[in-house]
Write a protein that holds these residues in place. Sequence first.
Motif, PDB file in Angstrom:
ATOM      1  N   VAL A 511      57.080  66.435 -14.135  1.00  0.00           N
ATOM      2  CA  VAL A 511      58.353  66.356 -14.536  1.00  0.00           C
ATOM      3  C   VAL A 511      59.228  67.577 -14.107  1.00  0.00           C
ATOM      4  CG1 VAL A 511      60.285  66.493 -15.413  1.00  0.00           C
ATOM      5  CG2 VAL A 511      58.809  64.809 -15.811  1.00  0.00           C
ATOM      6  N   ILE A 512      60.202  68.061 -13.335  1.00  0.00           N
ATOM      7  CA  ILE A 512      60.824  68.436 -12.209  1.00  0.00           C
ATOM      8  C   ILE A 512      62.386  68.790 -12.899  1.00  0.00           C
ATOM      9  CG2 ILE A 512      61.602  70.551 -10.308  1.00  0.00           C
ATOM     10  CD1 ILE A 512      58.433  69.931 -10.256  1.00  0.00           C
ATOM     11  N   ALA A 513      63.032  69.361 -13.490  1.00  0.00           N
ATOM     12  CA  ALA A 513      64.373  69.591 -14.004  1.00  0.00           C
ATOM     13  C   ALA A 513      65.008  70.461 -13.948  1.00  0.00           C
ATOM     14  CB  ALA A 513      64.691  68.846 -15.510  1.00  0.00           C
ATOM     15  N   THR A 514      66.261  70.308 -12.978  1.00  0.00           N
ATOM     16  CA  THR A 514      66.980  72.306 -13.038  1.00  0.00           C
ATOM     17  C   THR A 514      68.068  72.179 -14.133  1.00  0.00           C
ATOM     18  OG1 THR A 514      68.553  71.198 -11.091  1.00  0.00           O
ATOM     19  CG2 THR A 514      65.975  72.307 -10.700  1.00  0.00           C
ATOM     20  N   ASN A 515      69.020  72.517 -14.247  1.00  0.00           N
ATOM     21  CA  ASN A 515      70.407  72.804 -14.501  1.00  0.00           C
ATOM     22  C   ASN A 515      70.357  72.547 -15.744  1.00  0.00           C
ATOM     23  OD1 ASN A 515      71.130  74.351 -12.367  1.00  0.00           O
ATOM     24  ND2 ASN A 515      71.053  72.480 -11.586  1.00  0.00           N
ATOM     25  N   ALA A 516      68.935  72.390 -16.603  1.00  0.00           N
ATOM     26  CA  ALA A 516      68.840  71.003 -17.935  1.00  0.00           C
ATOM     27  C   ALA A 516      68.878  72.182 -19.253  1.00  0.00           C
ATOM     28  CB  ALA A 516      67.599  70.584 -17.492  1.00  0.00           C
ATOM     29  N   GLU A 517      68.832  71.839 -20.177  1.00  0.00           N
ATOM     30  CA  GLU A 517      68.817  72.947 -21.404  1.00  0.00           C
ATOM     31  C   GLU A 517      67.289  71.810 -22.269  1.00  0.00           C
ATOM     32  OE1 GLU A 517      72.330  73.174 -23.767  1.00  0.00           O
ATOM     33  OE2 GLU A 517      73.447  73.628 -21.825  1.00  0.00           O
ATOM     34  N   THR A 518      67.413  70.973 -22.124  1.00  0.00           N
ATOM     35  CA  THR A 518      66.034  69.808 -22.906  1.00  0.00           C
ATOM     36  C   THR A 518      66.088  68.744 -21.629  1.00  0.00           C
ATOM     37  OG1 THR A 518      67.928  68.263 -24.007  1.00  0.00           O
ATOM     38  CG2 THR A 518      67.143  70.668 -25.424  1.00  0.00           C
ATOM     39  N   VAL A 519      64.822  68.441 -21.859  1.00  0.00           N
ATOM     40  CA  VAL A 519      63.879  67.494 -20.926  1.00  0.00           C
ATOM     41  C   VAL A 519      62.800  66.365 -21.605  1.00  0.00           C
ATOM     42  CG1 VAL A 519      62.809  66.652 -18.955  1.00  0.00           C
ATOM     43  CG2 VAL A 519      63.921  68.779 -19.137  1.00  0.00           C
ATOM     44  N   THR A 520      63.608  65.207 -22.242  1.00  0.00           N
ATOM     45  CA  THR A 520      63.252  63.927 -23.368  1.00  0.00           C
ATOM     46  C   THR A 520      61.845  63.310 -22.118  1.00  0.00           C
ATOM     47  OG1 THR A 520      65.267  64.788 -24.823  1.00  0.00           O
ATOM     48  CG2 THR A 520      63.339  62.268 -24.909  1.00  0.00           C
ATOM     49  N   GLU A 549      64.639  62.251 -19.558  1.00  0.00           N
ATOM     50  CA  GLU A 549      66.136  62.522 -19.294  1.00  0.00           C
ATOM     51  C   GLU A 549      66.092  64.041 -19.632  1.00  0.00           C
ATOM     52  OE1 GLU A 549      70.351  60.600 -22.074  1.00  0.00           O
ATOM     53  OE2 GLU A 549      68.375  60.013 -22.301  1.00  0.00           O
ATOM     54  N   ALA A 550      67.410  64.491 -18.891  1.00  0.00           N
ATOM     55  CA  ALA A 550      67.686  65.952 -18.903  1.00  0.00           C
ATOM     56  C   ALA A 550      69.249  66.408 -18.811  1.00  0.00           C
ATOM     57  CB  ALA A 550      66.948  67.075 -16.898  1.00  0.00           C
ATOM     58  N   VAL A 551      69.379  67.022 -20.263  1.00  0.00           N
ATOM     59  CA  VAL A 551      70.360  66.976 -21.088  1.00  0.00           C
ATOM     60  C   VAL A 551      71.511  68.512 -20.360  1.00  0.00           C
ATOM     61  CG1 VAL A 551      72.365  67.156 -22.419  1.00  0.00           C
ATOM     62  CG2 VAL A 551      70.574  65.506 -22.338  1.00  0.00           C
ATOM     63  N   GLY A 552      71.815  68.931 -19.704  1.00  0.00           N
ATOM     64  CA  GLY A 552      72.228  70.465 -19.490  1.00  0.00           C
ATOM     65  C   GLY A 552      73.865  70.478 -19.690  1.00  0.00           C
ATOM     66  N   SER A 553      74.769  71.346 -19.991  1.00  0.00           N
ATOM     67  CA  SER A 553      76.250  71.653 -19.917  1.00  0.00           C
ATOM     68  C   SER A 553      77.064  70.895 -19.813  1.00  0.00           C
ATOM     69  CB  SER A 553      76.660  73.039 -19.703  1.00  0.00           C
ATOM     70  OG  SER A 553      76.571  73.715 -18.518  1.00  0.00           O
ATOM     71  N   ALA A 554      76.194  70.604 -18.221  1.00  0.00           N
ATOM     72  CA  ALA A 554      77.271  69.741 -17.105  1.00  0.00           C
ATOM     73  C   ALA A 554      77.376  68.435 -17.233  1.00  0.00           C
ATOM     74  CB  ALA A 554      77.429  70.504 -15.395  1.00  0.00           C
ATOM     75  N   GLY A 555      76.057  68.168 -17.747  1.00  0.00           N
ATOM     76  CA  GLY A 555      76.462  66.537 -18.260  1.00  0.00           C
ATOM     77  C   GLY A 555      74.688  65.854 -18.641  1.00  0.00           C
ATOM     78  N   ARG A 556      74.798  64.733 -17.901  1.00  0.00           N
ATOM     79  CA  ARG A 556      73.078  64.397 -18.179  1.00  0.00           C
ATOM     80  C   ARG A 556      72.293  63.862 -16.858  1.00  0.00           C
ATOM     81  NH1 ARG A 556      72.297  61.575 -23.215  1.00  0.00           N
ATOM     82  NH2 ARG A 556      73.418  63.157 -23.610  1.00  0.00           N
ATOM     83  N   ALA A 557      70.682  63.385 -16.331  1.00  0.00           N
ATOM     84  CA  ALA A 557      70.667  63.134 -15.683  1.00  0.00           C
ATOM     85  C   ALA A 557      69.021  62.091 -16.185  1.00  0.00           C
ATOM     86  CB  ALA A 557      70.497  63.756 -14.370  1.00  0.00           C
ATOM     87  N   SER A 558      68.688  61.360 -15.429  1.00  0.00           N
ATOM     88  CA  SER A 558      67.549  61.018 -15.564  1.00  0.00           C
ATOM     89  C   SER A 558      66.830  60.845 -14.322  1.00  0.00           C
ATOM     90  CB  SER A 558      67.686  59.500 -16.624  1.00  0.00           C
ATOM     91  OG  SER A 558      69.390  58.326 -15.969  1.00  0.00           O
ATOM     92  N   ALA A 559      65.685  59.671 -14.822  1.00  0.00           N
ATOM     93  CA  ALA A 559      64.474  59.620 -13.746  1.00  0.00           C
ATOM     94  C   ALA A 559      63.836  58.429 -14.307  1.00  0.00           C
ATOM     95  CB  ALA A 559      63.727  60.458 -12.793  1.00  0.00           C
ATOM     96  N   THR A 560      63.406  57.379 -14.039  1.00  0.00           N
ATOM     97  CA  THR A 560      62.036  56.214 -14.042  1.00  0.00           C
ATOM     98  C   THR A 560      61.518  55.870 -13.438  1.00  0.00           C
ATOM     99  OG1 THR A 560      63.661  54.967 -15.486  1.00  0.00           O
ATOM    100  CG2 THR A 560      61.806  54.213 -14.852  1.00  0.00           C
ATOM    101  N   SER A 561      59.751  55.772 -13.574  1.00  0.00           N
ATOM    102  CA  SER A 561      59.333  56.216 -12.814  1.00  0.00           C
ATOM    103  C   SER A 561      58.086  54.923 -13.164  1.00  0.00           C
ATOM    104  CB  SER A 561      58.087  57.621 -13.013  1.00  0.00           C
ATOM    105  OG  SER A 561      56.986  56.702 -11.869  1.00  0.00           O
ATOM    106  N   THR A 562      57.756  54.252 -12.821  1.00  0.00           N
ATOM    107  CA  THR A 562      56.881  52.635 -13.341  1.00  0.00           C
ATOM    108  C   THR A 562      55.079  53.009 -12.377  1.00  0.00           C
ATOM    109  OG1 THR A 562      57.152  51.128 -11.523  1.00  0.00           O
ATOM    110  CG2 THR A 562      58.993  51.269 -13.235  1.00  0.00           C
ATOM    111  N   PHE A 563      54.400  52.801 -13.258  1.00  0.00           N
ATOM    112  CA  PHE A 563      53.390  52.106 -13.503  1.00  0.00           C
ATOM    113  C   PHE A 563      52.211  51.564 -13.593  1.00  0.00           C
ATOM    114  CE2 PHE A 563      52.711  55.141 -16.558  1.00  0.00           C
ATOM    115  CZ  PHE A 563      51.736  54.488 -17.138  1.00  0.00           C
ATOM    116  N   THR A 564      51.181  51.586 -12.527  1.00  0.00           N
ATOM    117  CA  THR A 564      50.109  49.606 -13.193  1.00  0.00           C
ATOM    118  C   THR A 564      48.996  50.260 -13.544  1.00  0.00           C
ATOM    119  OG1 THR A 564      52.290  48.098 -12.123  1.00  0.00           O
ATOM    120  CG2 THR A 564      49.805  47.509 -12.896  1.00  0.00           C
TER     121      THR A 564
END
Length: 631
Positions: A511-520, A549-564
């Motif tokens: 997982v790669i996150a930028t401008n984030a304080e926490t990544v869940t 889900e990445a959370v930073g001072s300017a908001g949050r962003a999320s990403a989803t990946s499915t695998f089988t």
Amino acid sequence: MIHPADPILTHVRGRTRGVAALVALALSAGVLVALAPAPPAVAGPGTVTVSEDFSSGTLPAGWRAVDGTWKVENGRLYGTSTSAAQNNKITFGRHLNDFRMEATVRFESVASASRWTALGLDVPADGTPPWWIATMRSGSTASNGLEFAQRTAADTWNVTNTGSAPYAAGTGRDVRVAVEVHGSQARWFVDGREALRTTSLQRSANGGQALFVNGATVSYDDVSVTELAPNGYLRPEGSPPAVIAHRGASAAAPENTLVAQEVARRANADWIEIDVRPSRDGVPFVLHDATVDRTTDGTGPIRNLTAVQLKALDAGSWFAPQYAGTTLPTLVEQLADLRTRGGNLLLEIKGAHTREEVATIVRVIREQRMSQRVFVQSFDVAALRYTRELAPELPIGLLRGSLDADPVAVAEDLGLTAYNPSGKALLTRPEVVADLHEAGVAVMVWTIDSANQWRSLEQAGVDGIITNRPAELAGWNAAYLQRPAATPTVAIVSPVDGAVLDRAQAPAVSVIATNAETVTLTLDGKRIENGGKLDLTGLAAGRHTLHAEAVGSAGRASATSTFTVEVTRAGLAYVILSSGANRAALNALNSLLLNERYEALAAFATWQAGKGVPAEVASVVAADARVLGED
């Protein structure tokens, strides 16, 4: 403008781009590689002198509740002041000249939005004034929402700097704050971004750190103090370059005069850059040229004129009629003005100087008690060597019109604190900034008056910029500090979306996150460790979902990946071999799989569940065998 032998310096540190939390875990044949963000270049391997999360449930040893109510509850320190007249404090730590103090702060309740908390930067253990603090009001977006202030020996306030935070602290909100202190200089950070700076701290010989609360109840967590390397000229992450006023505010007042120095000071310059040359009788005067012809009503080389003759010259009329009568200042006058009215001096030793002439400059600096606020630079290598020999306490910088082949080697040879090339030359090889920072050497460039070039130099990471337009650069810096916080981004790199995997694989999450304080990160709704290997032997066959889900001072962003998870003979064989079954059961399972007797395999696994085969593994073997039997 400056020519090759003419310096102008700029001081600001190359900053690490973006306040990014980077977690990268790569999969390669089951090998896990963790990539962590580099630490701020300013901190280095500093000693952590205070680190407290209040998990003990009691006040830490060595912490002294001087006044007010201080208690530890629920893993936080709480301080209460019931009146705006109460500057209640708790002291701790030890005296440090160069350090970073950090804390997570939350206003629990306030009497009004003007009430405050503060980080104590230089506070006696018994809390008696004088002391210095960095203050944050709960209404932190007010023009004085942030302050640097002194409580004087007379028990009155001396507020030296005020500013506003990017958002209101309010109540019930955790705010991560920090202050970096280097001698008389300090920078206030809110959530990783500089919001205010000062050059006016007056340091004691033994003051430590403290927390203050006024007219409020405030809680604190994760308080730390880290000793920093003494080179405070390196620009911290989240800060713009230092503003260095070339010959004072030379675009607005006659250069190298006390009036130009005052204009630069009022323009919020971090440093005043001046030039010094000796008179015929050995008195250091502030003058750029080798002659007095251009900037006074006199003529001739400065080294041919006595101090009395030089003081009789008019150094202001050439610039504008209202400056008639302005005189050339001596170095003593320049330093005395800075000492009493505030400011730091970037002092260029202009032209070749003898060891005795450099010794005179050093003596004047020491007599004026300004050694902690003077930075010496020169094009003349000999002058720098003399300075280092005579006054090792003074930082030194080498001015260059063009870049050396190996600036780091030159810096190491001369013992430089800063390497100061022309801005134009630096932009031909901006990568040298990172090399110099790696060696602990600051970069101050001269002389740049263009906003476009300020942007390029800031992005290159320079620590300071020498400019004829300090007010404009200070304004540019203010706009830089008020820029919107970068929105977080997050991406799941592995497993890629749509991947089909069998149970023999053991991918690691990347997982790669930028401008984030926490990544869940969650797998099918359950929290998993970021970067851990995915154990596919225990997952049900079919589709699974990773969510980040990445959370930073300017908001949050999320990403989803499915695998089988696909059922295969190879995958089932891996499950059996790694099942932990006893030898008899293992032999039977392998034989049934090898002969493709899937119905019997499912039945045997079910029969041996919790006996010869671990129950959780047996259910997977039985389910996969049935799927294979249907093909």
